[in-house]
Design a protein around this motif. Structure first.
Motif, PDB file in Angstrom:
ATOM      1  N   UNK A 229       0.809  -1.150   0.088  1.00  0.00           N
ATOM      2  CA  UNK A 229      -0.063  -0.022  -0.160  1.00  0.00           C
ATOM      3  C   UNK A 229       0.901   1.187   0.253  1.00  0.00           C
ATOM      4  N   UNK A 230       0.484   2.288  -0.859  1.00  0.00           N
ATOM      5  CA  UNK A 230       1.191   3.461  -0.734  1.00  0.00           C
ATOM      6  C   UNK A 230       0.392   4.792  -0.548  1.00  0.00           C
ATOM      7  N   UNK A 231       1.030   5.621  -0.289  1.00  0.00           N
ATOM      8  CA  UNK A 231       0.382   7.020  -0.274  1.00  0.00           C
ATOM      9  C   UNK A 231      -0.600   7.452  -1.484  1.00  0.00           C
ATOM     10  N   UNK A 232      -1.777   8.181  -1.286  1.00  0.00           N
ATOM     11  CA  UNK A 232      -2.490   8.369  -2.597  1.00  0.00           C
ATOM     12  C   UNK A 232      -1.605   9.351  -3.652  1.00  0.00           C
ATOM     13  N   UNK A 233      -0.894  10.346  -2.879  1.00  0.00           N
ATOM     14  CA  UNK A 233      -0.187  11.325  -3.644  1.00  0.00           C
ATOM     15  C   UNK A 233       0.810  10.788  -4.616  1.00  0.00           C
ATOM     16  N   UNK A 234       1.281   9.333  -4.355  1.00  0.00           N
ATOM     17  CA  UNK A 234       2.141   8.938  -5.269  1.00  0.00           C
ATOM     18  C   UNK A 234       1.604   8.490  -6.470  1.00  0.00           C
ATOM     19  N   UNK A 235       0.415   8.516  -6.639  1.00  0.00           N
ATOM     20  CA  UNK A 235      -0.169   8.102  -7.840  1.00  0.00           C
ATOM     21  C   UNK A 235       0.371   7.087  -8.983  1.00  0.00           C
ATOM     22  N   UNK A 236       0.679   5.614  -7.879  1.00  0.00           N
ATOM     23  CA  UNK A 236       1.476   4.816  -8.601  1.00  0.00           C
ATOM     24  C   UNK A 236       0.648   3.555  -8.443  1.00  0.00           C
ATOM     25  N   UNK A 237       0.744   2.644  -9.441  1.00  0.00           N
ATOM     26  CA  UNK A 237      -0.034   1.340  -9.550  1.00  0.00           C
ATOM     27  C   UNK A 237       1.076   0.468 -10.292  1.00  0.00           C
ATOM     28  N   UNK A 238       1.654  -0.591  -9.843  1.00  0.00           N
ATOM     29  CA  UNK A 238       2.294  -1.522 -10.638  1.00  0.00           C
ATOM     30  C   UNK A 238       2.053  -3.149 -10.308  1.00  0.00           C
ATOM     31  N   UNK A 239       1.611  -3.804 -11.228  1.00  0.00           N
ATOM     32  CA  UNK A 239       1.305  -5.062 -11.053  1.00  0.00           C
ATOM     33  C   UNK A 239       2.136  -6.028 -12.027  1.00  0.00           C
ATOM     34  N   UNK A 240       2.587  -6.849 -11.493  1.00  0.00           N
ATOM     35  CA  UNK A 240       3.462  -7.872 -12.173  1.00  0.00           C
ATOM     36  C   UNK A 240       2.743  -9.192 -12.231  1.00  0.00           C
ATOM     37  N   UNK A 241       2.528  -9.715 -13.548  1.00  0.00           N
ATOM     38  CA  UNK A 241       2.059 -10.980 -13.754  1.00  0.00           C
ATOM     39  C   UNK A 241       0.380 -10.838 -13.143  1.00  0.00           C
ATOM     40  N   UNK A 242      -0.329 -10.267 -13.460  1.00  0.00           N
ATOM     41  CA  UNK A 242      -1.693 -10.075 -12.728  1.00  0.00           C
ATOM     42  C   UNK A 242      -2.522 -10.959 -13.599  1.00  0.00           C
ATOM     43  N   UNK A 243      -3.404 -11.648 -13.287  1.00  0.00           N
ATOM     44  CA  UNK A 243      -4.144 -12.729 -14.174  1.00  0.00           C
ATOM     45  C   UNK A 243      -5.752 -12.723 -13.477  1.00  0.00           C
ATOM     46  N   UNK A 244      -6.425 -13.385 -14.405  1.00  0.00           N
ATOM     47  CA  UNK A 244      -7.866 -13.389 -13.906  1.00  0.00           C
ATOM     48  C   UNK A 244      -7.991 -14.668 -12.962  1.00  0.00           C
ATOM     49  N   UNK A 245      -8.553 -14.563 -11.554  1.00  0.00           N
ATOM     50  CA  UNK A 245      -8.574 -15.540 -10.748  1.00  0.00           C
ATOM     51  C   UNK A 245      -9.451 -16.835 -10.993  1.00  0.00           C
ATOM     52  N   UNK A 246     -10.668 -16.387 -11.802  1.00  0.00           N
ATOM     53  CA  UNK A 246     -11.755 -17.506 -11.998  1.00  0.00           C
ATOM     54  C   UNK A 246     -11.323 -18.337 -13.383  1.00  0.00           C
ATOM     55  N   UNK A 247     -10.244 -18.022 -14.163  1.00  0.00           N
ATOM     56  CA  UNK A 247     -10.073 -18.648 -15.462  1.00  0.00           C
ATOM     57  C   UNK A 247      -8.932 -19.455 -15.364  1.00  0.00           C
ATOM     58  N   UNK A 248      -9.394 -20.870 -15.524  1.00  0.00           N
ATOM     59  CA  UNK A 248      -8.339 -21.814 -15.479  1.00  0.00           C
ATOM     60  C   UNK A 248      -7.194 -21.456 -16.285  1.00  0.00           C
ATOM     61  N   UNK A 249      -6.218 -21.675 -15.859  1.00  0.00           N
ATOM     62  CA  UNK A 249      -4.727 -21.639 -16.354  1.00  0.00           C
ATOM     63  C   UNK A 249      -4.645 -20.128 -16.921  1.00  0.00           C
ATOM     64  N   UNK A 250      -4.933 -19.101 -16.598  1.00  0.00           N
ATOM     65  CA  UNK A 250      -4.861 -17.759 -16.851  1.00  0.00           C
ATOM     66  C   UNK A 250      -3.636 -17.380 -17.293  1.00  0.00           C
TER      67      UNK A 250
END
Length: 449
Positions: A229-250
């Motif tokens: 969790x980062x402060x709101x003022x940093x305006x930063x989002x980073x996701x590595x290898x994000x996938x759909x959790x209900x799709x098999x072998x996503x």
């Protein structure tokens, strides 16, 4: 102020719905008790927009994920104890003794149900309270940071009265056939009068344990990660290898936003995975604001005021709104939030697909340009109109261009579902029509007629 999200966004991301097998709620709902399920429903309805609240929730989840002890819930005992202690009254010991005598008299006359109810309630309540006390003592030993201090898991009363509860259980354990009148009255008085409020809190702690054990088991089984969790003022989002959790072998993908690069422009052919890419991102953002583990290799995010999407928008016959007008109203709502200075995550899938290509081109280009200027929000916008992206490329080098590639293997399209940088040039609409022999069927039908 609460986290901003609406019904349409929840539907777009398939968040809610305990009776929907593919909902995110159902994914996390491994609770064993009705009370635990209600707590999970409440949690899913109230995302946090405070870094401290998110971090505390995430810390509790991590604590249960790492716990070496599992609380084995005897649902029969819990149901009996809950029903028994819910029927408490403000009567003193004298009246309790009188009622116990009345039950004994009825039992001697062959009417044993009341006496049986009393004794089973006493035994079940003592069993589950002592079991809970032992478990909570184990949790306290694991708590090296004081995380549980002041929480529902502390239960100071249960620790202080453990000796008396154990003594009561040992006394009634010697009477397998029936608890003597005086002892039954004493137990009844203490469990349903003297300690009634404290026992209700203890039973509530069991439902909270059920909640966190459910979340922990799902997260551990699936390898979900805690988001930083980062402060709101940093305006930063980073996701590595994000996938759909209900799709098999996503297939997972990487995304990153900051205050300067706050817009991803997504293109790709039909079935290449654009919608799944967008939903995966939205689901991760929502779960992170619940303080829950996310389906990704890693995630860091600045806390947002809300999440808003336009993925499966339909027309509104009752209101007389066309599909295009419904899309315009969704865009207008985002504009209102932006104008109010809200920090939002915005997801638009195929903007303005409800109108002709020329209008859609102009509207998508104009709206994207306008949104791009507001750096307090992060946008993920997709379209089939690649010309919009090409125009934006010439105007603004801070927009991120991402596409979902398609490879042709003969006449068969193959989708990797792995994003790439750039703008798609894939146009396989006619390939699919030819593959399915649509024209041949129509020509054959024309000859037959």
């Amino acid at each position: 102020m609460s986290f901003i999200i609406d019904k349409q966004t929840l539907q777009d991301l398939h968040i809610s719905g305990k009776y929907k097998r593919d909902s995110i709620f159902s994914l996390y709902n491994k609770t064993e008790t009705f009370g635990g399920e209600l707590l999970l429903e409440k949690l899913f309805q109230q995302p946090f927009n405070s870094p401290a609240a998110i971090d505390r929730q995430a810390a509790l989840v991590s604590f249960f994920r790492n716990s070496a002890h599992i609380f084995q819930i005897n649902t029969d005992d819990l149901d009996i104890a809950q029903s028994f202690t819910n029927s408490h009254s403000d009567q003193g010991f004298a009246l309790t003794l009188i009622h116990a005598g009345r039950r004994k008299l009825l039992s001697s006359l062959g009417l044993k149900e009341e006496k049986k109810y009393l004794e089973s309630g006493i035994r079940a309540t003592l069993r589950i309270l002592l079991h809970l006390a032992s478990y909570l003592a184990e949790l306290q030993q694991q708590d090296n940071t004081g995380l549980l201090q002041g929480s529902i898991f502390e239960q100071l009363w249960l620790r202080e009265e453990y000796g008396q509860l154990l003594q009561l259980q040992q006394k009634i354990a010697t009477y397998a056939e029936g608890i003597p009148l005086g002892l039954a009255a004493s137990c009844d008085y203490q469990l349903r009068h003297k300690w009634s409020k404290e026992i209700q809190q203890s039973l509530s702690a069991i439902y909270h344990i059920d909640l966190y054990q459910s979340i922990a088991s799902v997260a551990n089984e699936r390898g979900f990660v805690r988001a930083e969790v980062l402060a709101a003022e940093q305006q930063y989002i980073q996701l590595e290898n994000v996938y759909h959790p209900t799709i098999p072998n996503a297939v997972g993908n990487d995304l990153a936003f900051d205050g300067e690069q706050n817009l991803i422009f997504l293109t790709g052919a039909n079935m290449a995975g654009k919608s799944t890419y967008m939903k995966s991102f939205g689901i991760a953002i929502y779960l992170a604001h619940l303080g829950l583990p996310v389906p990704a290799k890693s995630m860091s995010f600045s806390v947002k005021d809300g999440l808003y999407s336009s993925i499966n928008v339909s027309d509104d016959i009752d209101m007389g709104h066309s599909h295009y007008y419904a899309e315009v109203l969704r865009v207008k709502k985002v504009a209102e939030y932006v104008n109010q200075g809200k920090n939002m995550v915005v997801i638009f899938d195929e903007l303005f697909k409800g109108t002709n290509v020329k209008d859609a081109f102009e509207a998508t280009l104009t709206v994207t340009r306008a949104f791009r200027q507001h750096h307090n929000c992060q946008y993920l916008i997709s379209t089939h109109i690649v010309e919009v992206g090409q125009q934006l490329q010439q105007e603004d080098d801070s927009v991120q261009f991402v596409y979902m590639p398609t490879q042709m293997r003969g006449q068969v399209p193959y989708y990797s579902y792995r994003s790439a940088k750039g703008i798609s040039s894939d146009k396989h609409g006619m390939v699919l029509i030819q593959k399915e022999k649509v024209l041949e069927l129509l020509e054959q039908n024309s000859k037959n007629s």
